[in-house]
Enzyme design. Structure first.
Site: not given
Length: 152
Positions: A42-44
Site C-alpha cells: 500500500g505504501c509503495t
C-alpha cells in the site's frame, strides 16, 4: 489528529531531497502524507501514485512530502528501487507524527500495537490545514488530493 482549520505545527522537517521544510511557514501549498512503512504494497502504491502526478502538483504550486518512521537510508533505497520523485521525511523520533496526531494504536488480526496511521494533510500558503484525509484508502487518493490542491 490535527483538524481542518487549525494551524499546522511548526517543525523543521528534513527530506530526502536535501531540503528542510516547516509546515507552518508561509509558502506554496504543502501536502504531507503519512504512511506506515517503506517498500510495503500500500505504501509503495501511494508513493508511486504521488510520483506519477508530481508534475501536476508542481504546476498547481504544491509540494508533496511523504512521512514515515523509517530512517533516511531506507527512504533513499525505497525511492531508488521505485524511481520515486516525491521527497520523503524520516520521522525516526516521532516528533512529526506526534505533532500531527498520526501515531496511535492499530490492530491487525486481533493484535494491538502502536503504529503510523495512513493520513494526508493539505496545508495552504499561510500554514493552515485546509483538508485532512484520515484512514486513507490508497486507490484514487493522490488524484483526490490533487483535485483539492487545485480547488484552493
Amino acid at each position: 489528529m490535527i483538524e481542518e482549520g487549525q494551524s499546522a505545527p511548526s517543525l523543521a522537517i528534513a527530506t530526502s531531497a536535501g531540503e528542510t521544510i516547516d509546515p507552518a511557514a508561509p509558502g506554496g501549498p504543502l501536502v504531507l502524507y503519512f504512511y506506515p512503512k517503506d517498500d510495503t504494497p500500500g505504501c509503495t502504491r501511494e508513493a508511486v501514485d504521488f510520483t506519477a502526478l508530481g508534475d501536476a502538483f508542481r504546476e498547481a504550486g504544491a509540494r508533496v512530502v511523504g512521512v514515515s518512521r523509517d530512517p533516511m537510508a531506507k527512504h533513499v533505497k525505497f525511492a531508488t528501487k521505485y524511481g520515486l520523485k516525491v521527497p520523503l521525511a524520516a520521522d525516526e523520533d516521532g516528533a512529526i507524527s506526534t505533532a500531527f496526531g498520526t501515531w496511535g494504536e492499530k490492530s491487525l488480526y486481533g493484535r494491538k500495537y502502536m503504529g503510523m496511521m495512513r493520513a494526508t494533510f493539505l496545508i495552504d500558503r499561510e500554514g493552515t490545514v485546509r483538508r485532512v484525509w484520515p484512514k486513507v484508502k490508497v486507490a484514487g487518493h493522490a488524484e483526490e488530493v490533487l483535485a483539492a490542491v487545485r480547488a484552493l
